[in-house]
Design a protein around this motif. Structure first.
Motif, short mmCIF file in Angstrom:
data_model
loop_
_atom_site.label_atom_id
_atom_site.label_comp_id
_atom_site.label_asym_id
_atom_site.label_seq_id
_atom_site.Cartn_x
_atom_site.Cartn_y
_atom_site.Cartn_z
N LEU A 9 0.81 -1.21 0.00
CA LEU A 9 0.00 0.00 0.00
C LEU A 9 0.85 1.26 0.00
O LEU A 9 1.87 1.33 0.66
N LEU A 11 0.01 5.12 0.98
CA LEU A 11 -1.03 5.91 1.64
C LEU A 11 -0.72 7.39 1.53
O LEU A 11 0.34 7.84 1.97
N GLY A 13 -2.25 10.82 2.77
CA GLY A 13 -3.23 11.48 3.61
C GLY A 13 -3.29 12.96 3.29
O GLY A 13 -2.43 13.51 2.61
N GLY A 20 -2.08 10.54 6.94
CA GLY A 20 -1.45 9.26 6.63
C GLY A 20 -1.27 8.34 7.82
O GLY A 20 -1.58 7.16 7.75
N MET A 23 -4.50 6.52 8.72
CA MET A 23 -4.80 5.41 7.80
C MET A 23 -3.89 4.23 8.08
O MET A 23 -4.31 3.07 8.05
N GLU A 24 -2.62 4.53 8.36
CA GLU A 24 -1.65 3.48 8.65
C GLU A 24 -2.06 2.70 9.90
O GLU A 24 -1.98 1.47 9.91
N LEU A 27 -4.93 0.33 9.06
CA LEU A 27 -4.62 -0.76 8.13
C LEU A 27 -3.48 -1.66 8.59
O LEU A 27 -3.13 -2.60 7.89
N ILE A 34 2.65 -1.74 4.29
CA ILE A 34 2.58 -0.31 4.03
C ILE A 34 3.97 0.15 3.61
O ILE A 34 4.90 0.21 4.41
N SER A 37 3.83 6.10 3.54
CA SER A 37 2.72 6.80 4.18
C SER A 37 3.14 8.25 4.39
O SER A 37 4.19 8.51 4.96
N THR A 39 1.51 12.61 4.77
CA THR A 39 0.41 13.55 4.87
C THR A 39 0.82 14.80 4.10
O THR A 39 1.88 15.36 4.35
#
Length: 43
Positions: A9, A11, A13, A20, A23-24, A27, A34, A37, A39
């Motif tokens: 993934l 991510l 954000g 981010g 969401m991390e 998930l 991941i 990740s 933001t």
């Protein structure tokens, strides 16, 4: 075994939306890896 098991993934954000790391955290137990990740601020 979920649909994300074994997937990778990325991510992205949003500062004023869902960041981010949030969401991390949601998930992390999904079985997915991941890879990235972050933001960002989209204006």
């Amino acid at each position: 075994m979920g649909k994300l098991n074994g997937k990778k993934l990325l991510l992205l954000g949003e500062r004023d939306g869902v960041p981010g790391p949030a969401m991390e955290a949601c998930l992390k137990d999904s079985g997915a890896e991941i890879v990235f990740s972050a933001t960002e601020c989209f204006v």
